[in-house]
Write a protein that holds these residues in place. Structure first.
Motif: not given
Length: 132
Positions: A1-25
């Motif tokens: 399967m080519n890259t275009l086909d793979l991208l067309l299968q991508l569930d757009e709801s999974k394209l969330k911005k990464p986040s992280k919690e950090v402690e301010m020591k």
């Protein structure tokens, strides 16, 4: 399967911005409880806006300190560094003044770097494929 086909299968709801919690020591030590900041990747549009705001008058150089401050303000989602209540508490008039008042320069740079990593600037986001 080519890259275009793979991208067309991508569930757009999974394209969330990464986040992280950090402690301010340092703040945790001062308060006696964990102080956690939730940080999030920036969108390309927000990153471009920040970079444009940080350009010097000649439009050739970026003010790095300003870039770090604005990126940190936009990337920190909790606490809201634009909160009027927080600014009133610390008797400042802008989010930039607030972040300068409650954080040390190294803490701002660390937040900037974490937000950058989440935004894909960690060097591991894209990998070159070697032809065999």
């Amino acid at each position: 399967m080519n890259t275009l086909d793979l991208l067309l299968q991508l569930d757009e709801s999974k394209l969330k911005k990464p986040s992280k919690e950090v402690e301010m020591k340092r703040l945790s030590e001062l308060i006696g409880e964990k102080v956690i900041f939730k940080v999030e990747a920036l969108t390309p549009i927000k990153m471009e806006e920040i970079q444009e705001m940080c350009m010097n008058d000649d439009m050739e150089n970026i003010n790095i300190t300003e870039l770090q401050l604005l990126t940190s303000i936009e990337g920190v989602k909790e606490p809201n560094l634009k909160s009027k209540e927080l600014m009133d508490k610390f008797e400042v008039y802008s989010p930039k003044d607030l972040i300068r008042k409650i954080l040390l320069p190294g803490e701002i740079i660390t937040l900037y770097n974490i937000i950058g990593d989440l935004s894909g600037f960690d060097g591991g986001a894209v990998e070159e494929v070697k032809n065999s």
